[in-house]
Design an enzyme around this catalytic site. Structure first.
Site, PDB file in Angstrom:
ATOM      1  N   LYS A  29      67.705  75.528 149.434  1.00  0.00           N
ATOM      2  CA  LYS A  29      68.356  74.245 149.136  1.00  0.00           C
ATOM      3  C   LYS A  29      69.234  73.749 150.297  1.00  0.00           C
ATOM      4  CE  LYS A  29      66.626  73.828 144.962  1.00  0.00           C
ATOM      5  NZ  LYS A  29      65.634  74.883 144.853  1.00  0.00           N
TER       6      LYS A  29
HETATM    7  C1  LIG Z   1      64.667  70.372 140.335  1.00  0.00           C
HETATM    8  C2  LIG Z   1      65.213  71.759 140.186  1.00  0.00           C
HETATM    9  N1  LIG Z   1      66.108  72.004 139.217  1.00  0.00           N
HETATM   10  C3  LIG Z   1      66.621  73.240 139.033  1.00  0.00           C
HETATM   11  C4  LIG Z   1      66.262  74.291 139.845  1.00  0.00           C
HETATM   12  C5  LIG Z   1      66.836  75.647 139.571  1.00  0.00           C
HETATM   13  O1  LIG Z   1      67.690  76.066 140.609  1.00  0.00           O
HETATM   14  P1  LIG Z   1      68.148  77.591 140.682  1.00  0.00           P
HETATM   15  O2  LIG Z   1      67.096  78.339 141.417  1.00  0.00           O
HETATM   16  O3  LIG Z   1      69.459  77.546 141.454  1.00  0.00           O
HETATM   17  O4  LIG Z   1      68.340  78.067 139.308  1.00  0.00           O
HETATM   18  C6  LIG Z   1      65.347  74.091 140.869  1.00  0.00           C
HETATM   19  C7  LIG Z   1      64.953  75.212 141.725  1.00  0.00           C
HETATM   20  O5  LIG Z   1      64.074  75.155 142.541  1.00  0.00           O
HETATM   21  C8  LIG Z   1      64.805  72.794 141.045  1.00  0.00           C
HETATM   22  O6  LIG Z   1      63.894  72.558 142.013  1.00  0.00           O
END
Ligand SMILES: Cc1ncc(COP(=O)(O)O)c(C=O)c1O
Length: 402
Positions: A200
């Site tokens: 990210k």
């Molecule tokens: C659009 C979106 N929302 C939520 C997440 C979840 O993030 P995390 O891996 O920090 O839980 C991701 C992860 O790739 C994502 O692409």
């Protein structure tokens, strides 16, 4: 035209554009990150403590948010907010089908029903008109996704939510640092969830945060995210702490460790430069690809400040002899890594029943059939950008439909 390469694609017997593979993503980690994590390891306090507290403060300052709660992931951030809002069985939550599974899991794990609304083709976020059509008396939350590094049409979505008297939780996993009409994401809706996963914009390897202006909501998210306990371990074991705590509700364990927070802090210290480089890479790709007839390049929506977490091209497949999947194979043969964001939620066997009977998603289907996420990360060099553009262009030229 490919730049400095023969025109025959590697998949058709030519020499690959690159001898060494270019990954889809590589984290921008330098010695300041390594030193900060090593210092935390040596400090003797590894789990949530002074670094996590400092990260919350600095995130709040950067985003201008009143309350910031650091958690173990964006998935947990969203789950906790939905729970803290009291949303559960019988309630409906409207979200986008072009997202990662955990946006929908946050709804399902609370016993609520996800309702999918189609995207619009400019920000790839949920279409406000589709959201309006999906509203029912049972709708208790709108959960839009700020896809790929820029804001979705959040202003229109907020107006719809206000009209319906319901909150908005923004999934800003992709879009740390993005702005809309000059305003940072993080204090627009009822709450915002960020991801600090390795790929990210801002990373702590794994991690996330909730921001909100609502004090009661912040307190409840904090309580739910740490076993429902009145005190976390740092406030019990630090110099000024007391051993006493009370469990007030049945909670979960979603805290961010100091090891992760230490990395988050050093990454946050250079976030403006990291985002600026993403913007330069995106601009370079767009300059090189915008004249390629087979490619639709992504754009910054008016009023948005795009952070380019993803660079998603859409193929004009009607001008090509090959489809999206073959194009990806051909890029792989050129040693260019790619990805697809995302397989629409309703196409996963488990989620398919959540599409309403007779409901169609023409924009999401069209997007999915044609999308390819090209490499974009801060450490990409200008030569890497040229290689990506050269590979896309030579494949497009070779497989042009007559
Ligand atoms: C659009 C979106 N929302 C939520 C997440 C979840 O993030 P995390 O891996 O920090 O839980 C991701 C992860 O790739 C994502 O692409």
């Amino acid at each position: 035209m490919s730049i400095g390469h023969s025109s025959l694609p590697a998949i058709a017997g030519g020499t690959p554009v690159r001898a060494k593979p270019l990954p889809f993503f590589r984290a921008a980690v330098d010695e300041s990150d390594v030193a900060a994590v090593a210092e935390t390891l040596r400090s003797g306090w590894l789990t949530s403590g002074p670094k996590a507290v400092e990260l919350e403060k600095r995130l709040g300052d950067y985003l201008g948010a009143r309350h910031t709660i650091a958690v173990s992931s964006c998935s947990e951030a969203m789950f906790l907010v939905v729970k803290a809002l009291g949303i559960g069985p019988g309630d409906e939550v409207i979200t986008s089908p072009i997202t990662f599974a955990s946006t929908v899991h946050a709804i399902l794990h609370n016993g609520a029903t996800p309702v999918l609304a189609d995207i619009e083709p400019e920000t790839f976020g949920v279409d406000p008109a589709a959201v309006e059509r999906a509203l029912t008396p049972r709708t208790k939350l709108i959960l839009p996704v700020h896809f790929g590094g820029q804001a979705c049409r959040i202003g229109e979505i907020l107006r719809i939510a206000q009209g319906a008297g319901i909150p908005v939780l923004e999934d800003a996993a992709h879009s740390f640092g993005a702005k809309v009409d000059g305003e940072q994401l993080g204090r627009i809706g009822t709450a915002t969830a960020f991801s600090f996963y390795a790929t990210k914009n801002l990373t702590s390897a794994e991690g996330g945060a909730v921001t909100t202006e609502d004090e009661a909501l912040a307190q409840r998210v904090r309580l739910l995210g740490y076993h429902g306990m009145s005190r976390d371990s740092w406030s019990r074991y630090s110099d000024k702490g007391s051993w006493y705590y009370e469990v007030q509700i049945p909670g979960f364990k979603c805290n961010l460790s100091d090891l992760h927070a230490a990395l988050g802090l050093t990454q946050l210290a250079k976030i403006d430069a990291l985002l600026e480089r993403r913007r330069q890479v995106a601009a370079g790709l767009t300059r090189a690809l915008q004249s390629c007839a087979a490619v639709e390049v992504p754009a910054e929506y008016p009023g948005n400040w795009h952070t380019w977490h993803l660079y998603v091209i859409r193929l004009r497949t009607n001008t090509l002899k090959i489809g999206r999947d073959e194009f990806i194979q051909a890029l792989r043969a050129e040693n260019i890594g790619t990805s697809v964001h995302f397989i629409p939620i309703y196409r996963h066997p488990f989620f398919a029943p959540f599409a309403r009977a007779g409901q169609s998603f023409p924009q999401s289907d069209d997007y999915y059939a044609r999308c390819i996420s090209l490499p974009i990360f801060p450490d990409m060099t200008d030569a890497d950008v040229r290689d990506v553009a050269a590979a896309v262009t030579r494949i497009a030229d070779h497989f042009r439909a007559d």
